[in-house]
Motif scaffolding. Structure first.
Motif, short mmCIF file in Angstrom:
data_model
loop_
_atom_site.label_atom_id
_atom_site.label_comp_id
_atom_site.label_asym_id
_atom_site.label_seq_id
_atom_site.Cartn_x
_atom_site.Cartn_y
_atom_site.Cartn_z
N LYS A 343 56.07 55.43 49.10
CA LYS A 343 55.33 55.72 47.87
C LYS A 343 54.80 54.42 47.25
N GLU A 344 55.67 53.42 47.22
CA GLU A 344 55.23 52.14 46.67
C GLU A 344 54.12 51.53 47.51
N GLN A 345 54.20 51.76 48.83
CA GLN A 345 53.16 51.22 49.70
C GLN A 345 51.81 51.87 49.42
N ARG A 346 51.86 53.20 49.21
CA ARG A 346 50.60 53.87 48.86
C ARG A 346 50.04 53.35 47.54
N SER A 347 50.95 53.17 46.58
CA SER A 347 50.49 52.62 45.29
C SER A 347 49.95 51.21 45.47
N LEU A 348 50.64 50.44 46.33
CA LEU A 348 50.19 49.07 46.58
C LEU A 348 48.82 49.05 47.26
N THR A 349 48.59 50.01 48.16
CA THR A 349 47.28 50.08 48.81
C THR A 349 46.18 50.35 47.79
N GLU A 350 46.46 51.25 46.86
CA GLU A 350 45.48 51.54 45.81
C GLU A 350 45.24 50.31 44.94
N PHE A 351 46.35 49.62 44.61
CA PHE A 351 46.20 48.40 43.82
C PHE A 351 45.39 47.35 44.58
N GLU A 352 45.63 47.27 45.88
CA GLU A 352 44.89 46.29 46.67
C GLU A 352 43.40 46.62 46.71
N ARG A 353 43.10 47.93 46.80
CA ARG A 353 41.69 48.33 46.79
C ARG A 353 41.03 47.93 45.47
N LYS A 354 41.73 48.22 44.37
CA LYS A 354 41.18 47.84 43.07
C LYS A 354 41.09 46.32 42.95
N ALA A 355 42.12 45.65 43.46
CA ALA A 355 42.09 44.19 43.38
C ALA A 355 40.95 43.60 44.20
N GLN A 356 40.67 44.25 45.35
CA GLN A 356 39.56 43.78 46.17
C GLN A 356 38.23 43.96 45.45
N ALA A 357 38.08 45.13 44.80
CA ALA A 357 36.85 45.35 44.03
C ALA A 357 36.72 44.34 42.89
N ASN A 358 37.84 44.10 42.20
CA ASN A 358 37.81 43.10 41.12
C ASN A 358 37.52 41.72 41.67
N GLU A 359 38.05 41.46 42.84
CA GLU A 359 37.81 40.15 43.45
C GLU A 359 36.33 39.97 43.80
N GLN A 360 35.72 41.04 44.29
CA GLN A 360 34.29 40.96 44.59
C GLN A 360 33.47 40.73 43.32
N ARG A 361 33.84 41.47 42.27
CA ARG A 361 33.14 41.25 41.00
C ARG A 361 33.37 39.83 40.49
N TYR A 362 34.59 39.38 40.64
CA TYR A 362 34.90 38.01 40.20
C TYR A 362 34.10 36.98 41.00
N THR A 363 33.96 37.24 42.30
CA THR A 363 33.20 36.31 43.14
C THR A 363 31.75 36.24 42.70
N LYS A 364 31.16 37.40 42.41
CA LYS A 364 29.77 37.41 41.94
C LYS A 364 29.63 36.69 40.61
N LEU A 365 30.56 36.97 39.67
CA LEU A 365 30.52 36.28 38.38
C LEU A 365 30.71 34.78 38.55
N LYS A 366 31.58 34.44 39.49
CA LYS A 366 31.82 33.01 39.73
C LYS A 366 30.57 32.33 40.26
N GLU A 367 29.85 33.03 41.16
CA GLU A 367 28.60 32.46 41.66
C GLU A 367 27.59 32.28 40.54
N LYS A 368 27.46 33.32 39.70
CA LYS A 368 26.53 33.22 38.57
C LYS A 368 26.92 32.08 37.63
N TYR A 369 28.22 32.01 37.36
CA TYR A 369 28.70 30.95 36.47
C TYR A 369 28.43 29.57 37.06
N THR A 370 28.68 29.43 38.37
CA THR A 370 28.41 28.14 39.02
C THR A 370 26.94 27.78 38.94
#
Length: 753
Positions: A343-370
């Motif tokens: 159960k925790e693994q499934r929750s962790l997978t969902e968290f990882e998916r959200k974290a990946q999406a946030n990471e992509q958004r963060y990467t784009k913002l980081k590029e714009k900021y740079t």
């Protein structure tokens, strides 16, 4: 029989008989086998070790099986089997050492072949050998109740008897270890041998204590004379201490000659045995009653031993049942824990998916900021240059105003001078008219230079002087006006032609930096691929089973990613050449990169990201193979490579022709990198899950099955012993009837069962 085995020229006959014995189900029988085999290894033919090596794997399995027992003969059998395996390995590696370890100092030197490395290795192997001897020594003493006279009982002697061989081995191993350590200290620095000294001190204390406790037991006093070790261990840092060393000598009384004493000696060494065959009817009838009585006592003793063993086996059965129940409960807990983990693994997978999406958004913002930071810095540099130019323009304007004032004053002075020159001819004429001259001279002067000519010439000189001055002033003012106009134009357009000189120099180096960064990335990727291949070869040569499967899966995915990155770099280089050929025109490559500085910096950043990700991924893969974790770093580094790849493709598409074949090749290589990076993430997650899920539940299930098998074996053995006891009692009643003169079929009562 045990002594006769020593005269054989090998161990084939011995093992042919041993392989038919139930050593895995009878701990006492296994203990006596170890004793006989130890005696055979020490005093038997040299071929015994060679003939016994084929049974080494069976001895290892038997040692692990008996090691599950926490008390009784089972634990002792496990320790004894480990000692015998270590002894065989030692003599295989060092064939110059005989089985009884008796060697002279010259033979000891020859065994090391006068090589300090060989002496160093032999000393380590002797430490391991002596450690196994001491473990068995301590195991036997720990299993006995030393508060009672256990050495005079049959059960106590059965456990103490093998220690005779152990004492003989320990005395020689201690003596050789001391001599080798003195030899090593004469050849190597003391710091190098600090570990050897610490290990010797620990073993010296244990051996001294065990020798002292053994010498006080009545059982050993009549069989062997045990030496006493010195009060303090030898000081190996002082070479002269070797002369103070006295080799411990174990004194064994001579072998008895008579058959009766032979039997007594055998019973003392190998433990008390059953009486000889009592059914010898060739003796006189008067001796039958004594034989029957002796047989009864022997049988009663055997029954007592069997009952004691039965009690011990019952205790072990209860203990095994308790352990089985405990393991079942623990297995149930593990199952529940596994469900929670899933159960925790499934929750962790969902968290990882959200974290990946946030990471992509963060990467784009980081590029714009740079990009914004770089633009802001460039504007600040331009603003500073504009401010400097404006200051220069203002200073020039002030200087122009000063020049204007000076020009006005000079023009004014020139006008005054011109007026003065106009008045001078009139004054001269007046003065000439006032002075008397000859009539002829005056007439000639007036006829030559009329007064009107003087006035006209003076006016013409003043006008020419003023025009000259005014033209020079106008030239200066025009120059100032043009400078002011340039400063104002530059101030209104920050992207004008005036740029900081330091910025031009930095951008001129971008061309070299691009080439250097692409070359460094290529070297990093090639190095990473080579390291992965080395780790894959090493894992295939050493690892087996699940570990080999996991390691090969991770390294294969990493190899695929490196191949995809290598193709990406080659495609990127080809596309860069196309971009330079099509876009720079008559300019050089450096000028092209300097002109497109922001685009060039994006290329450099993307190349650095790919190279950094490859280096980190190799380190993380090495940590994962060594069991130190590294799975999360492995996944992050592969994602970083994918992100750097996307940045590289995006930067290349800006300047490349849309119909370029190399651009299409680069995009295909980018998709290959993305898929390979996803493969690394998937294989890493799978390997991590496989390592976490396997291991404990399977081990618990196997222990439960072993415990059930052991319970069934003990119950079968108990039934066989009961049947045997019934047969012995039946035989006893038959013998008693013959002694009383009963006729066959008369006066007999039913036999008890």
């Amino acid at each position: 029989h045990a002594r006769n085995i020593l005269f054989f020229r090998g161990a084939h006959t011995f093992w042919a008989a041993v392989n038919r014995l139930p050593l895995s189900s009878n701990a006492v029988l296994c203990w006596k086998f170890c004793h006989v085999f130890h005696k055979l290894l020490r005093d038997g033919h040299p071929n015994v070790i060679k003939d016994s090596l084929r049974n080494k794997a069976d001895l290892n399995d038997m040692s692990r099986m008996w090691g599950h027992m926490s008390e009784g003969y089972g634990k002792l059998c496990s320790l004894y089997l480990k000692l015998l395996i270590t002894k065989m390995d030692f003599h295989v590696k060092n064939p110059r050492f005989p089985g009884n370890l008796q060697m002279s100092d010259r033979q000891l030197d020859e065994a090391g072949e006068n090589d300090v490395n060989n002496f160093f290795q032999i000393t380590v192997e002797m430490f391991d050998y002596l450690e196994c001897e001491l473990n068995l020594f301590l195991g036997v003493f720990s299993s006995l109740d030393m508060s009672r006279s256990v050495s005079v009982t049959a059960a106590g002697q059965c456990r103490l008897a093998p220690l005779l061989q152990v004492i003989l081995d320990c005395s020689h191993l201690y003596d050789y270890t001391v001599k080798l350590l003195f030899k090593l200290h004469s050849c190597l620095p003391a710091d190098t041998l600090e570990g050897h000294r610490d290990r010797f001190q620990e073993q010296f204390k244990k051996l001294k204590n065990l020798f002292y406790r053994s010498s006080n037991l009545q059982y050993f006093k009549r069989l062997i004379q045990i030496p006493q070790l010195p009060e303090n261990a030898p000081n190996f840092l002082r070479a002269s201490a070797l002369s103070e060393h006295i080799s411990p000598v174990v004194v064994v009384p001579p072998e008895p000659a008579s058959p009766e004493s032979e039997q007594t000696k055998f019973d003392d060494v190998f433990g008390a045995t059953a009486a000889s065959d009592p059914f010898n009817f060739s003796r006189q009838n008067g001796m039958r009653r004594d034989n029957n009585s002796r047989l009864c006592r022997s049988l009663q003793g055997r029954v007592s031993e069997l009952e004691a063993e039965l009690a011990e086996q019952s205790h072990l059965k209860r203990q095994a049942l308790g352990e089985s129940e405990f393991l079942r409960a623990e297995l149930e807990d593990l199952r529940r824990a596994r469900e929670d983990t899933e159960k925790e693994q499934r929750s962790l997978t969902e968290f990882e998916r959200k974290a990946q999406a946030n990471e992509q958004r963060y990467t784009k913002l980081k590029e714009k900021y740079t990009e914004l930071v770089q633009g802001h810095a460039e504007l600040l540099r331009k603003n500073a240059e504009v401010t400097r130019q404006v200051s220069v323009a203002r200073a020039a304007q002030e200087e122009v105003e000063l020049v204007r004032r000076e020009m006005r004053e000079k023009v004014k002075a020139a006008r005054e001078e011109a007026k003065q020159r106009v008045r001078e001819p009139d004054v001269q004429l007046i003065s000439q008219n006032s002075n008397p001259q000859p009539p002829g001279a005056k007439a000639a002067a007036l006829s030559t230079v009329p007064p009107a000519i003087y006035t006209t010439r003076a006016k013409c000189d003043a006008a020419l002087c003023a025009d000259y001055l005014l033209s020079r002033s106008r030239a200066v003012l025009d120059c100032v006006d043009r400078l002011q106009a340039a400063g104002q134009s530059y101030a209104s357009d920050p992207t004008g032609k005036l740029r900081p000189r330091g910025l031009e120099l930095q951008q001129g180096e971008l061309g070299d930096l691009v080439e250097q960064e692409m070359a460094a990335t290529s070297v990093t990727v090639e190095t990473a691929a080579a390291r992965i291949e080395e780790m894959l070869s090493a894992s295939r040569a050493v690892d087996t089973g699940m570990k080999m499967e996991v390691n090969e899966r991770i390294l294969s995915s990493c190899t695929g990613l490196m191949q995809a990155v290598r193709e990406l770099i080659l495609s990127s280089k080809d596309l860069q050449r196309d971009i330079l050929e099509c876009g720079r025109g008559a300019a050089t490559a450096k000028e092209f990169y300097a002109k497109n500085s922001r685009w060039t910096e994006g290329l450099i950043s993307a190349s650095k990201a790919v190279g950094w990700g490859a280096a980190v991924m190799v380190d993380a893969a090495e940590e994962a193979l060594r069991g130190r974790g590294g799975f999360e770093r492995l996944m992050v580094s592969s994602r970083e490579i994918a992100a750097g790849t996307a940045q590289l493709v995006a930067a290349s598409k800006v300047k490349a022709d849309r119909d370029s074949a190399n651009l299409a090749r680069l995009q295909r290589a980018s998709r290959g990198v993305t898929q390979a990076a996803a493969g690394v993430v998937a294989s890493t997650k799978s390997a991590k899950t496989q390592i976490e899920e396997r291991g404990e539940p399977l081990g618990v299930k196997r222990q439960e099955m072993d415990s059930q098998v052991r319970v069934l074996e003990l119950e079968a053995q108990l039934q066989r012993e009961r049947e045997r006891l019934g047969e012995l009692r039946k035989k006893h009643y038959e013998l008693a009837g013959v002694a009383e003169g009963w006729e066959e079929g008369e006066g007999q009562s039913p036999l008890p069962r």
